[in-house]
Scaffold this active site. Sequence first.
Site, PDB file in Angstrom:
ATOM      1  N   ARG A  69     -48.937  66.076 -24.795  1.00  8.96           N
ATOM      2  CA  ARG A  69     -48.409  64.890 -25.480  1.00  8.96           C
ATOM      3  C   ARG A  69     -47.249  65.275 -26.395  1.00  8.96           C
ATOM      4  NH1 ARG A  69     -54.304  63.675 -26.436  1.00  8.96           N
ATOM      5  NH2 ARG A  69     -54.890  62.253 -24.768  1.00  8.96           N
ATOM      6  N   ASP A  88     -52.039  50.104 -18.706  1.00  2.90           N
ATOM      7  CA  ASP A  88     -53.414  50.450 -18.379  1.00  2.90           C
ATOM      8  C   ASP A  88     -54.122  49.207 -17.857  1.00  2.90           C
ATOM      9  OD1 ASP A  88     -55.154  53.128 -19.147  1.00  2.90           O
ATOM     10  OD2 ASP A  88     -56.413  51.362 -18.921  1.00  2.90           O
ATOM     11  N   SER A  89     -55.150  49.416 -17.042  1.00  2.00           N
ATOM     12  CA  SER A  89     -55.906  48.285 -16.490  1.00  2.00           C
ATOM     13  C   SER A  89     -57.021  47.830 -17.422  1.00  2.00           C
ATOM     14  CB  SER A  89     -56.496  48.656 -15.129  1.00  2.00           C
ATOM     15  OG  SER A  89     -57.363  49.773 -15.259  1.00  2.00           O
ATOM     16  N   ALA A 140     -51.791  50.711 -12.399  1.00  2.00           N
ATOM     17  CA  ALA A 140     -50.590  51.519 -12.539  1.00  2.00           C
ATOM     18  C   ALA A 140     -49.717  51.480 -11.282  1.00  2.00           C
ATOM     19  CB  ALA A 140     -50.967  52.959 -12.873  1.00  2.00           C
ATOM     20  N   ASP A 157     -50.771  60.011 -16.070  1.00  2.00           N
ATOM     21  CA  ASP A 157     -51.979  60.802 -16.323  1.00  2.00           C
ATOM     22  C   ASP A 157     -53.189  60.004 -15.841  1.00  2.00           C
ATOM     23  OD1 ASP A 157     -53.846  62.617 -17.280  1.00  2.00           O
ATOM     24  OD2 ASP A 157     -53.759  61.861 -19.338  1.00  2.00           O
ATOM     25  N   CYS A 161     -56.624  65.612 -13.378  1.00  2.00           N
ATOM     26  CA  CYS A 161     -57.850  66.174 -13.956  1.00  2.00           C
ATOM     27  C   CYS A 161     -58.916  66.360 -12.878  1.00  2.00           C
ATOM     28  CB  CYS A 161     -58.366  65.281 -15.091  1.00  2.00           C
ATOM     29  SG  CYS A 161     -58.728  63.585 -14.603  1.00  2.00           S
TER      30      CYS A 161
END
Length: 395
Positions: free
Chosen positions: A212, A250-251, A279, A299, A339
Amino acid sequence: MAAKRPIIRLKPREGRRVRAGAPWAFSNEITMDAAVKALPPGTEVQLADEGGAVIGAGYFNPKSLIAIRLLAPPETKIDRDFFVGKFRRALGLRTRFFDRPFYRLVHAEGDGLPGLVVDRFDETCVVQVTTAGMERLTDTMLDALDAAAAPQNVILRNDTPSRALEGLDSYVRAAKGAAPERLAVEENGARYFADPKGGQKSGWYYDQRDNRLALAQLAKGARLLDAYCYSGGFGVLAAKHGASEATLVDSSEPALKLAAEAAEANGVAARCRFVKSDAFEALERFAREEKKFDVVVCDPPPFAPSRKDVEAGARAYRRLARMASAIVAPGGFLMLASCSYNVSRERFALECAAGIGRSGRHAALIREAGAGTDHPAHPMLPESAYLKALTYALD
């Protein structure tokens, strides 16, 4: 007592990684006779080679593919003192890097405690227990955590999907003190907010801390898109570091609300825009509108949560790279993260490069990183170094 633990043996010529120091032994690597199969999930055991030489002490679950997770050398007592020592070692490492108590205090195998994650938010610790062995040790572990770190509040966030694979139930409760609706987070000089009971994981992702900051430094005076923004980690910090505008997508409505609260707390709300959307749909819409961003951050949650998802996940990463690079302004920057520990670093880099190439852009990889120092990886367990973050300069 340690001497009374059942001994489980490796099959001949099996367990190469665990013999070399890895903390896992898989079910197909050990002798699973009737007596072993009858052991209750979470039983403390000693692992030995086929000749009887004991390799280490840990716990066993006959229902799990990862059948044995090693904790300590042979004959070690897994008691309060054991956990206190582990916690103090972990705490000592974090305090070398962080002045304020906001970090991942325990990162499972990386800190020698498989099945346990502890995130610290000042006086509150959010604890995740993911294995039957650690579940059986929870009371001892919590007593030791109190002795080592003395948190006012301890929240057990035992609702991860992986618990079902261990035969464990799902629950969230306060083990000590209260479970606040909101927790303040201090990171990189910014202030955020986490939902420790209903948010993802522990409510915050400390693993992207360094990434970040790196992206915020690139975003000075720039237009930034933070896709999969969750509660604002990248976008809010970029605005605080001088981004001319930050669009956060974002959802999740609750996540966006936390991100908006963070923008207000940092005095950058006027330069932040919040978009509730999938997204991929947002990327497609921005492309149709010919909207460009100087910095794009993607991300996403894991696209390959299991081995069977690797190929589908790899295609999703390639698609994301293609769509994201198409809306990066000339001379801009793109960060893509994964991730998914099932997708290797090499495979992820390959898919990102292919996706960028399919968009017709030329790129130079300028930064490759993983998680921060509060997420140590076990040197014999590549799976513990799960986070990949690649930053490109685009033509």
